[in-house]
Design an enzyme around this catalytic site. Structure first.
Site, PDB file in Angstrom:
ATOM      1  N   LYS A 150      -8.893  -7.239   8.503  1.00 49.03           N
ATOM      2  CA  LYS A 150      -8.057  -6.063   8.792  1.00 49.03           C
ATOM      3  C   LYS A 150      -8.856  -4.777   8.924  1.00 49.03           C
ATOM      4  O   LYS A 150      -8.472  -3.887   9.687  1.00 49.03           O
ATOM      5  CB  LYS A 150      -6.988  -5.885   7.703  1.00 49.03           C
ATOM      6  CG  LYS A 150      -7.543  -5.554   6.323  1.00 49.03           C
ATOM      7  CD  LYS A 150      -6.429  -5.368   5.305  1.00 49.03           C
ATOM      8  CE  LYS A 150      -6.991  -4.971   3.951  1.00 49.03           C
ATOM      9  NZ  LYS A 150      -5.930  -4.750   2.949  1.00 49.03           N
ATOM     10  N   ARG A 152       0.622  -5.190  -8.248  1.00 46.46           N
ATOM     11  CA  ARG A 152       0.934  -5.006  -6.843  1.00 46.46           C
ATOM     12  C   ARG A 152       1.954  -6.075  -6.474  1.00 46.46           C
ATOM     13  O   ARG A 152       3.127  -5.923  -6.771  1.00 46.46           O
ATOM     14  CB  ARG A 152      -0.332  -5.066  -5.968  1.00 46.46           C
ATOM     15  CG  ARG A 152      -0.096  -4.478  -4.568  1.00 46.46           C
ATOM     16  CD  ARG A 152      -1.357  -4.459  -3.718  1.00 46.46           C
ATOM     17  NE  ARG A 152      -1.677  -5.769  -3.172  1.00 46.46           N
ATOM     18  CZ  ARG A 152      -2.655  -5.992  -2.299  1.00 46.46           C
ATOM     19  NH1 ARG A 152      -3.413  -4.988  -1.893  1.00 46.46           N
ATOM     20  NH2 ARG A 152      -2.887  -7.210  -1.843  1.00 46.46           N
TER      21      ARG A 152
END
Length: 358
Positions: free
Chosen positions: A36, A130
């Protein structure tokens, strides 16, 4: 070449990949290369594709997975899926990381319609807070339900650490992941092939004299270390790797002597912040054609140590160039090193061009 631009040294990148690939192969760890940060650019994907030690490509954006469908490596969606993208995930990702039963059901329906078996890895939250199952009983209950789905196969377990809560991976928290794997296998007679023990922040455990990677962890997801040459738990660089694969170049569009302190009543800037200034008298101020729309000025560093970044607006980077003598003129480039965050933002800005060299 147009500016601003990122110059990528592919030879240095290849050496970085070779070093880490050999290191993980020696520890019998499979590798998920996270793509990414460089927007899965085809020039860089071609370099990664050379390494048989890399088993998987992982990305948080389905668009990036789509862009390298020709690669023989398996593709993993490493961000928890949106239900609205279930059809695309099944079509373009071999594996997805999941933590919500209803989303897995959506993936199952999409897999039925495409006549596929979709593999999933269940995310476990070990304290970074998270994504992932935090409640062990919820994980056990959802596993039982997922096993009833006709077109879903549970491939393994995974954890993410350091990215949000900055929790350091160690043998204790990663050991919990291995224990959960054992529980699931025993309770449901499952074979879990993948136990992914985090990202580049877990690499230090391979060299630590006081800690270790627990037996049973068999995969790591490596992004930052490949591109910036450092582990991410403590930010230690590897002397065998290059930390300067990427260089950001911006062109000077103005160079004038001006006061260092703005004139008039100070309010808020274009981003709603109330800036503070130090009056240093007149200075040679450079303006480079790059701004906050492209990169956070706090996350880049001039390679010329005589230059100081004063701030930025959307499109302009303001520099103190008082100590540079006559070395710079309008039209000349200023070079910067990049952090992971600034690399991510500038590489995904369509206004920042990319140049590849060897």
């Amino acid at each position: 070449m147009k500016n601003p631009r990122i110059v990528v040294n592919l030879e240095k990148l290849e050496k970085n990949i070779a070093f880490i690939a050999a290191k993980l192969a020696a520890s019998e760890l499979s590798i998920t290369a996270v793509t990414k940060v460089f927007e899965a650019h085809p020039e860089m994907i071609a370099v990664y594709d050379k390494f048989p030690e890399i088993d998987y490509f992982g990305d948080s954006r389905i668009e990036n997975l789509i862009s390298y469908q020709a690669s023989p490596k398996k593709k993993i969606l490493i961000r928890i899926p949106m239900q609205s993208e279930a059809e695309e995930i099944v079509r373009y990702a071999d594996i997805s990381f999941n933590s919500e039963l209803e989303t897995v059901k959506c993936l199952n329906q999409a897999a039925k319609e495409q006549n596929k078996i979709h593999e999933i890895v269940l995310m476990v939250d070990l304290g970074d807070l998270r994504e992932g199952y935090f409640d062990q009983q919820e994980l056990l209950a959802d596993t039982a339900e997922i096993m009833k789905l006709s077109n879903i196969w549970i491939k393994g377990l995974s954890v993410n650490l350091t990215c949000y809560g900055a929790i350091i991976p160690n043998h204790q928290n990663l050991g919990q992941l291995v224990e959960l794997k054992k529980q699931l296998q025993q309770k449901y007679n499952l074979t879990l092939e993948m136990v992914s023990g985090g990202n580049s922040s877990s690499l230090y455990l391979l060299d630590s004299s006081t800690d270790y990677l627990p037996e049973g962890i068999n995969n790591l997801r490596i992004g930052e270390t490949f591109v910036l040459g450092r582990e991410t738990a403590y930010g230690e660089t590897y002397p065998q790797m290059h930390q300067n694969v990427f260089t950001l170049k911006a062109e000077l569009v103005e160079l004038k002597t001006k006061p260092s302190y703005p004139i008039g009543e100070i309010g808020v800037d274009a981003f709603g912040n109330r800036p503070e200034y130090v009056d240093k008298g007149n200075m040679k101020r450079g303006v480079a054609a790059i701004g906050r729309q492209d990169v956070n000025p706090d996350d880049i560093t001039p390679l010329d140590e005589r230059i100081e970044i004063l701030g930025a607006s959307s499109d302009h980077l303001i520099l103190d160039m008082s100590n540079t003598g006559d070395d710079y003129q309008v039209g000349k480039e200023v070079e910067f090193s990049l952090s992971y965050g600034s690399l991510l933002s500038s590489f995904t800005s369509r206004y920042v061009k990319k140049e590849f060299i060897r």
